[in-house]
Design a protein around this motif. Structure first.
Motif, PDB file in Angstrom:
ATOM      1  N   MET B   1      -1.592   9.076 -12.004  1.00 50.04           N
ATOM      2  CA  MET B   1      -1.519   9.573 -10.627  1.00 50.04           C
ATOM      3  C   MET B   1      -0.480   8.841  -9.784  1.00 50.04           C
ATOM      4  O   MET B   1      -0.195   9.233  -8.674  1.00 50.04           O
ATOM      5  CB  MET B   1      -2.896   9.458  -9.944  1.00 50.04           C
ATOM      6  CG  MET B   1      -3.575   8.129 -10.132  1.00 50.04           C
ATOM      7  SD  MET B   1      -5.237   8.185  -9.469  1.00 50.04           S
ATOM      8  CE  MET B   1      -5.804   6.565  -9.822  1.00 50.04           C
ATOM      9  N   GLU B   2       0.113   7.761 -10.358  1.00 52.50           N
ATOM     10  CA  GLU B   2       1.125   7.008  -9.620  1.00 52.50           C
ATOM     11  C   GLU B   2       2.528   7.367 -10.078  1.00 52.50           C
ATOM     12  O   GLU B   2       3.467   6.596  -9.886  1.00 52.50           O
ATOM     13  CB  GLU B   2       0.869   5.495  -9.763  1.00 52.50           C
ATOM     14  CG  GLU B   2       1.097   4.950 -11.159  1.00 52.50           C
ATOM     15  CD  GLU B   2      -0.133   5.058 -12.035  1.00 52.50           C
ATOM     16  OE1 GLU B   2      -1.049   5.840 -11.703  1.00 52.50           O
ATOM     17  OE2 GLU B   2      -0.172   4.391 -13.071  1.00 52.50           O
ATOM     18  N   LYS B   3       2.687   8.534 -10.651  1.00 57.75           N
ATOM     19  CA  LYS B   3       3.996   8.926 -11.203  1.00 57.75           C
ATOM     20  C   LYS B   3       5.071   8.969 -10.123  1.00 57.75           C
ATOM     21  O   LYS B   3       6.198   8.523 -10.349  1.00 57.75           O
ATOM     22  CB  LYS B   3       3.892  10.313 -11.850  1.00 57.75           C
ATOM     23  CG  LYS B   3       3.189  10.314 -13.194  1.00 57.75           C
ATOM     24  CD  LYS B   3       3.462  11.575 -13.991  1.00 57.75           C
ATOM     25  CE  LYS B   3       2.882  12.827 -13.369  1.00 57.75           C
ATOM     26  NZ  LYS B   3       1.415  12.912 -13.532  1.00 57.75           N
ATOM     27  N   ASP B   4       4.714   9.491  -8.957  1.00 59.24           N
ATOM     28  CA  ASP B   4       5.710   9.590  -7.875  1.00 59.24           C
ATOM     29  C   ASP B   4       6.179   8.214  -7.445  1.00 59.24           C
ATOM     30  O   ASP B   4       7.375   7.986  -7.241  1.00 59.24           O
ATOM     31  CB  ASP B   4       5.094  10.324  -6.663  1.00 59.24           C
ATOM     32  CG  ASP B   4       4.849  11.790  -6.972  1.00 59.24           C
ATOM     33  OD1 ASP B   4       3.984  12.387  -6.304  1.00 59.24           O
ATOM     34  OD2 ASP B   4       5.548  12.316  -7.863  1.00 59.24           O
ATOM     35  N   LEU B   5       5.221   7.293  -7.299  1.00 60.23           N
ATOM     36  CA  LEU B   5       5.571   5.924  -6.895  1.00 60.23           C
ATOM     37  C   LEU B   5       6.451   5.273  -7.955  1.00 60.23           C
ATOM     38  O   LEU B   5       7.435   4.599  -7.638  1.00 60.23           O
ATOM     39  CB  LEU B   5       4.293   5.101  -6.665  1.00 60.23           C
ATOM     40  CG  LEU B   5       4.486   3.651  -6.231  1.00 60.23           C
ATOM     41  CD1 LEU B   5       5.213   3.569  -4.908  1.00 60.23           C
ATOM     42  CD2 LEU B   5       3.134   2.956  -6.100  1.00 60.23           C
ATOM     43  N   LEU B  31       0.876  -2.740  -5.138  1.00 61.73           N
ATOM     44  CA  LEU B  31       0.736  -1.388  -5.662  1.00 61.73           C
ATOM     45  C   LEU B  31       1.715  -1.119  -6.796  1.00 61.73           C
ATOM     46  O   LEU B  31       1.427  -0.355  -7.702  1.00 61.73           O
ATOM     47  CB  LEU B  31       0.958  -0.368  -4.538  1.00 61.73           C
ATOM     48  CG  LEU B  31      -0.044  -0.467  -3.387  1.00 61.73           C
ATOM     49  CD1 LEU B  31       0.414   0.367  -2.215  1.00 61.73           C
ATOM     50  CD2 LEU B  31      -1.413  -0.006  -3.840  1.00 61.73           C
TER      51      LEU B  31
END
Lengths: 163, 89
Positions: B1-5, B31
């Protein structure tokens, strides 16, 4: 009559070694007749001379090794002995070279002259400022998009077949 | 779920002279971190940014720039996220 006769002769028979119906089959020591039961008496095993001497030896060794501080009595230094010790210890302490603790300096003050030069110097790159500003804006947007991706059920009922 | 970051971090690392990048939330929780930026530095970067914001509370968060002879560390807050970039001068 024979039975009555044997009871009458009870006292004189133990002196002879003639076995009769009163002779003990097992040789039981005399003292066990006196004690009612072994559990009620104190736990003192029969004191053989070896054990007694061993105990005495242990006691003696402990007594010689033990230092009774309470029984030593008041201990005081004489005035001249005390002052001499103070002198000796301070001399030794002065002579001993202690390793200097290494100061861990991450940030050190710049002297005012140098600090003026630095503060009057060129400001940080504008490009750098843009870089960090854009970067953190994009990161904040990306983090706000964080979602939990639901793939499977977290709670699953156990289907135990009832026989 | 942290692909964008992760994509944002990768993009920043591709910038020339950038050696490290780190992002933390308002409580100092790291983060994301990459390169020479240490995970443990998240807390202190957030604290530095917070103190800098107190200098002029009415204005938007300032950019903090820590400089050495050859390296520079840029810290900036946006909302609740604080970012730090380490780069060569």
């Amino acid at each position: 009559m024979g039975c009555c006769y044997s009871i009458c002769h009870k006292d004189s028979d133990p002196q002879d070694n003639v076995p009769n119906e009163r002779t003990h089959l097992l040789e039981v020591p005399e003292q066990h007749h006196e004690t009612p039961s072994p559990t009620t008496c104190a736990s003192t095993p029969p004191r053989k001379p070896d054990e007694q001497s061993a105990l005495n030896r242990i006691l003696h060794d402990t007594a010689t090794n033990v230092i009774d501080v309470g029984a030593l009595g008041p201990y005081s230094l004489e005035a001249n002995a005390y002052s001499e010790r103070v002198r000796a210890y301070t001399a030794r302490a002065a002579a001993a070279v202690l390793p200097l603790p290494i100061p861990a300096k991450l940030i050190a003050d710049v002297p005012p002259a140098a600090s003026k030069v630095i503060l009057n110097g060129p400001p940080p790159d504008f490009a750098d400022k843009e870089l960090i500003t854009n970067a953190v804006k994009k990161a904040a947007a990306a983090i706000s998009e964080l979602r939990v991706e639901h793939h499977e059920d977290l709670v699953v009922p156990f289907r135990v077949p009832v026989a | 779920m942290e692909k964008d970051l992760d994509k944002v971090v990768e993009e920043i690392m591709l910038t020339p002279n950038v050696t490290g990048c780190i992002f933390a939330d308002h409580q100092g929780l790291c983060l994301a971190s990459k390169g020479t930026a240490h995970v443990d530095s998240a807390g202190i970067l957030v604290a530095i940014s917070e103190q800098a914001c107190k200098l002029q509370p009415n204005l938007k968060p300032p950019t903090v720039c820590l400089e050495t002879d050859d390296k520079v560390c840029l810290i900036q807050r946006h909302g609740t996220i604080t970012g730090g970039i380490f780069k060569q001068k």
